[in-house]
Motif scaffolding. Structure first.
Motif, PDB file in Angstrom:
ATOM      1  N   GLU A 185       0.835  -1.201   0.000  1.00  0.00           N
ATOM      2  CA  GLU A 185       0.000   0.000   0.000  1.00  0.00           C
ATOM      3  C   GLU A 185       0.870   1.251   0.000  1.00  0.00           C
ATOM      4  OE1 GLU A 185      -3.223   2.324   2.908  1.00  0.00           O
ATOM      5  OE2 GLU A 185      -2.256   0.451   3.562  1.00  0.00           O
ATOM      6  N   GLU A 186       0.575   2.173  -0.916  1.00  0.00           N
ATOM      7  CA  GLU A 186       1.296   3.444  -0.940  1.00  0.00           C
ATOM      8  C   GLU A 186       0.758   4.330   0.174  1.00  0.00           C
ATOM      9  OE1 GLU A 186       1.557   7.282  -3.861  1.00  0.00           O
ATOM     10  OE2 GLU A 186       2.088   5.339  -4.764  1.00  0.00           O
ATOM     11  N   LEU A 187       1.665   4.811   1.025  1.00  0.00           N
ATOM     12  CA  LEU A 187       1.283   5.602   2.184  1.00  0.00           C
ATOM     13  C   LEU A 187       1.509   7.091   1.973  1.00  0.00           C
ATOM     14  CD1 LEU A 187       2.947   3.314   4.886  1.00  0.00           C
ATOM     15  CD2 LEU A 187       0.551   3.287   4.160  1.00  0.00           C
ATOM     16  N   VAL A 188       2.683   7.429   1.432  1.00  0.00           N
ATOM     17  CA  VAL A 188       3.077   8.829   1.305  1.00  0.00           C
ATOM     18  C   VAL A 188       3.748   9.024  -0.052  1.00  0.00           C
ATOM     19  CG1 VAL A 188       4.371  10.734   2.335  1.00  0.00           C
ATOM     20  CG2 VAL A 188       3.522   8.890   3.795  1.00  0.00           C
ATOM     21  N   ARG A 189       3.498  10.163  -0.678  1.00  0.00           N
ATOM     22  CA  ARG A 189       4.141  10.486  -1.948  1.00  0.00           C
ATOM     23  C   ARG A 189       4.607  11.935  -1.921  1.00  0.00           C
ATOM     24  NH1 ARG A 189       3.887   8.260  -7.257  1.00  0.00           N
ATOM     25  NH2 ARG A 189       4.520   9.767  -8.849  1.00  0.00           N
ATOM     26  N   PHE A 190       5.776  12.168  -2.513  1.00  0.00           N
ATOM     27  CA  PHE A 190       6.316  13.524  -2.629  1.00  0.00           C
ATOM     28  C   PHE A 190       6.853  13.700  -4.037  1.00  0.00           C
ATOM     29  CE2 PHE A 190      10.325  16.196  -2.002  1.00  0.00           C
ATOM     30  CZ  PHE A 190       9.661  17.403  -2.197  1.00  0.00           C
ATOM     31  N   ASP A 191       6.243  14.613  -4.798  1.00  0.00           N
ATOM     32  CA  ASP A 191       6.683  14.913  -6.162  1.00  0.00           C
ATOM     33  C   ASP A 191       7.600  16.125  -6.128  1.00  0.00           C
ATOM     34  OD1 ASP A 191       5.165  12.982  -7.871  1.00  0.00           O
ATOM     35  OD2 ASP A 191       3.463  13.927  -6.863  1.00  0.00           O
ATOM     36  N   LEU A 192       8.810  15.934  -6.639  1.00  0.00           N
ATOM     37  CA  LEU A 192       9.810  16.994  -6.629  1.00  0.00           C
ATOM     38  C   LEU A 192       9.457  18.041  -7.678  1.00  0.00           C
ATOM     39  CD1 LEU A 192      12.558  17.776  -5.319  1.00  0.00           C
ATOM     40  CD2 LEU A 192      13.654  16.642  -7.263  1.00  0.00           C
ATOM     41  N   THR A 193       9.457  19.295  -7.284  1.00  0.00           N
ATOM     42  CA  THR A 193       9.170  20.391  -8.212  1.00  0.00           C
ATOM     43  C   THR A 193      10.284  21.422  -8.120  1.00  0.00           C
ATOM     44  OG1 THR A 193       7.881  21.566  -6.525  1.00  0.00           O
ATOM     45  CG2 THR A 193       6.677  20.087  -8.007  1.00  0.00           C
ATOM     46  N   GLY A 194      10.331  22.315  -9.098  1.00  0.00           N
ATOM     47  CA  GLY A 194      11.311  23.395  -9.062  1.00  0.00           C
ATOM     48  C   GLY A 194      12.739  22.906  -9.136  1.00  0.00           C
ATOM     49  N   ALA A 195      13.040  22.039 -10.122  1.00  0.00           N
ATOM     50  CA  ALA A 195      14.378  21.466 -10.231  1.00  0.00           C
ATOM     51  C   ALA A 195      15.435  22.544 -10.436  1.00  0.00           C
ATOM     52  CB  ALA A 195      14.421  20.462 -11.377  1.00  0.00           C
ATOM     53  N   GLU A 196      16.611  22.300  -9.895  1.00  0.00           N
ATOM     54  CA  GLU A 196      17.738  23.212 -10.021  1.00  0.00           C
ATOM     55  C   GLU A 196      18.876  22.515 -10.760  1.00  0.00           C
ATOM     56  OE1 GLU A 196      18.858  24.668  -6.196  1.00  0.00           O
ATOM     57  OE2 GLU A 196      16.814  25.284  -5.668  1.00  0.00           O
ATOM     58  N   PRO A 197      19.780  23.267 -11.379  1.00  0.00           N
ATOM     59  CA  PRO A 197      20.900  22.662 -12.118  1.00  0.00           C
ATOM     60  C   PRO A 197      21.990  22.157 -11.179  1.00  0.00           C
ATOM     61  CG  PRO A 197      21.045  25.052 -12.241  1.00  0.00           C
ATOM     62  CD  PRO A 197      19.748  24.742 -11.541  1.00  0.00           C
ATOM     63  N   GLN A 198      21.632  21.172 -10.362  1.00  0.00           N
ATOM     64  CA  GLN A 198      22.564  20.555  -9.432  1.00  0.00           C
ATOM     65  C   GLN A 198      22.588  19.053  -9.683  1.00  0.00           C
ATOM     66  OE1 GLN A 198      24.595  22.150  -7.681  1.00  0.00           O
ATOM     67  NE2 GLN A 198      23.742  24.117  -7.074  1.00  0.00           N
ATOM     68  N   THR A 199      23.551  18.362  -9.089  1.00  0.00           N
ATOM     69  CA  THR A 199      23.722  16.925  -9.334  1.00  0.00           C
ATOM     70  C   THR A 199      23.258  16.063  -8.169  1.00  0.00           C
ATOM     71  OG1 THR A 199      26.010  17.179  -8.586  1.00  0.00           O
ATOM     72  CG2 THR A 199      25.622  17.206 -10.970  1.00  0.00           C
ATOM     73  N   GLY A 200      22.728  16.664  -7.114  1.00  0.00           N
ATOM     74  CA  GLY A 200      22.240  15.889  -5.980  1.00  0.00           C
ATOM     75  C   GLY A 200      20.995  16.515  -5.394  1.00  0.00           C
ATOM     76  N   VAL A 201      20.159  15.686  -4.780  1.00  0.00           N
ATOM     77  CA  VAL A 201      18.973  16.202  -4.108  1.00  0.00           C
ATOM     78  C   VAL A 201      18.678  15.338  -2.886  1.00  0.00           C
ATOM     79  CG1 VAL A 201      17.345  14.852  -5.515  1.00  0.00           C
ATOM     80  CG2 VAL A 201      16.555  16.945  -4.380  1.00  0.00           C
ATOM     81  N   ILE A 202      18.383  16.009  -1.790  1.00  0.00           N
ATOM     82  CA  ILE A 202      17.897  15.333  -0.581  1.00  0.00           C
ATOM     83  C   ILE A 202      16.384  15.259  -0.724  1.00  0.00           C
ATOM     84  CG2 ILE A 202      17.738  15.427   1.929  1.00  0.00           C
ATOM     85  CD1 ILE A 202      20.302  17.182   1.853  1.00  0.00           C
TER      86      ILE A 202
END
Length: 419
Positions: A365-382
């Motif tokens: 069962e899917e409990l939580v979802r987070f869609d990343l928005t506002g991408a930046e020109p970087q090579t990593g994301v927390i």
């Protein structure tokens, strides 16, 4: 401790001292259930050092100032004591200053816990920790909430009387001439509490302020509208950036196994993109334990396992998954940070539909979802973090903070700061 975490107090009398490379003013406010003081007498600081069950203790310039709370003497109706700190120098922010609060047994001086608020910048005052009553037991929670308008901003926010500046007076009007620009009147003196309590008048406290406005740390960015903590009682949760969900559902047992799925697609029908999902495990003092990624698919005795590397990002569904057996995690693992890196150097503005979602690993069962928005020109994301509470439940917070790092090794420090 990490922001939002809490522990029960094993001592009746506790002292909270706050140390930093510079002199700090430390204060305490006694709050009722509505989050306000009953009167100015409930604001305890250097100019009013004693209150019911709470006292201010000066370090004399050679040791950190402290707020001492005798929980047995706190009056009925007071449910929380917040401990605040601000730099002694007027106008100085916490930029480059890392304060650490130590919660001690006030009788023998032994340390019960420590907390260092992360990502501080323009804040000139902090709510550092709170000592609070819950179901008849006293606990302490790490907070780290920053304010841009100093100690007076905090005082105003919790109901202490700090007088606003008087309205500006107009210059005399010449006959049949436009009115001259108003000349500002110096700020009026603050209103002291009624005798015999000490006066609250002090330039560092009573400086006139606009209505207080708590501000987030300078990094990561400000929380989006709707930030706050919720639970799973109404089913699946779609998180916004900086929003927190408690992974509990009323009447249901605590989750024991979860799966974090991370997915992405190349932007605008671009070329394949090779991203790497990882999870970094930390102890209660943000100490790095282990990292689980494509080069190390199992950590912490097999309690965290990685699905393996996806080299393209093509196709529907999760590109990489990480299964966490919460029940088998070692006790010292209290924080998990999920990250995604571009090992080949492609930036996240070349990525579309990046997301993470948390599932019950037993039922799917899917409990939580987070869609990343506002991408930046970087090579990593927390992407997100999981933090264990003393009660045993876990909380998930959407982060969405971009950093410059192509490998999980370069994520260890910024991820610790995000806890």
């Amino acid at each position: 401790m990490t922001p939002g975490s809490n522990i029960p107090l094993s001592a009746t009398r506790v002292a909270v001292d706050v140390a930093a490379p510079v002199r700090l003013d430390v204060s305490g406010l006694l709050l009722t259930a509505d989050g306000k003081v009953r009167s100015d007498d409930d604001f305890i600081f250097y100019n009013q050092p004693t209150g019911p069950g709470v006292t201010y203790r000066s370090g004399g310039g050679t040791a950190p100032d402290a707020i001492v709370v005798d929980t047995s003497a706190v009056p009925a109706g007071i449910e929380k004591i917040v401990v605040t700190a601000s730099p002694d120098a007027a106008g100085q922010s916490f930029q480059g200053i890392e304060p650490t609060a130590t919660i001690r047994n006030a009788d023998d001086g032994s340390a019960l816990a420590t907390f260092t608020p992360p990502n501080l910048g323009a804040e000139t005052a902090l709510v550092v920790v709170e000592v609070y009553l819950r179901n008849g037991a006293w606990k302490v929670r790490a907070v780290g909430q920053g304010y841009a308008n100093g100690l007076s901003g905090i005082a105003t926010d919790f109901g202490v009387s700090v007088e606003e500046p008087a309205a500006p007076a107009a210059a005399p009007q010449a006959p049949q001439a436009p009115m001259a620009p108003p000349a500002p009147v110096p700020p009026s003196a603050p209103v002291p509490p009624s005798a015999p309590t000490p006066s609250l008048a002090d330039p560092r406290v009573a400086a006139p302020v606009t209505p207080s406005a708590p501000v987030p740390p300078s990094a990561p960015p400000a929380p989006t509208a709707g930030a706050g903590k919720i639970n799973l009682d109404k089913g699946r949760v779609n998180l916004q950036k900086n929003q927190t969900v408690s992974l509990v559902k009323g009447g249901a047992p605590l989750l024991t196994q979860v799966k974090m799925g991370l997915g992405w697609e190349p932007a605008f029908r671009g070329k394949d993109i090779d991203l790497d999902a990882s999870v970094i495990a930390y102890g209660p003092n943000r100490n790095h334990l282990e990292s689980c990624y494509f080069g190390k698919l199992s950590i912490l005795g097999g309690s965290i396992k990685h699905s393996g590397d996806n080299l393209t990002g093509e196709g529907a569904g999760d590109d990489e998954t990480i299964v966490v057996d919460l029940g088998r995690l070692p006790a010292e693992a209290t924080g998990l940070v999920f990250t995604v890196n571009s090992f080949t150097g492609q930036k996240f503005n070349e990525v579309a539909k990046a997301y993470c979602r948390l599932l019950d690993a037993r039922t799917g069962e899917e409990l939580v979802r987070f869609d990343l928005t506002g991408a930046e020109p970087q090579t990593g994301v927390i992407m997100a973090k999981l933090i264990k509470q003393f009660s045993g439940e876990w909380e998930m917070t959407a982060v969405g903070e971009f950093v410059k790092s192509r490998t999980v090794r370069g994520m260890v420090k910024p991820a610790a700061q995000a806890l």
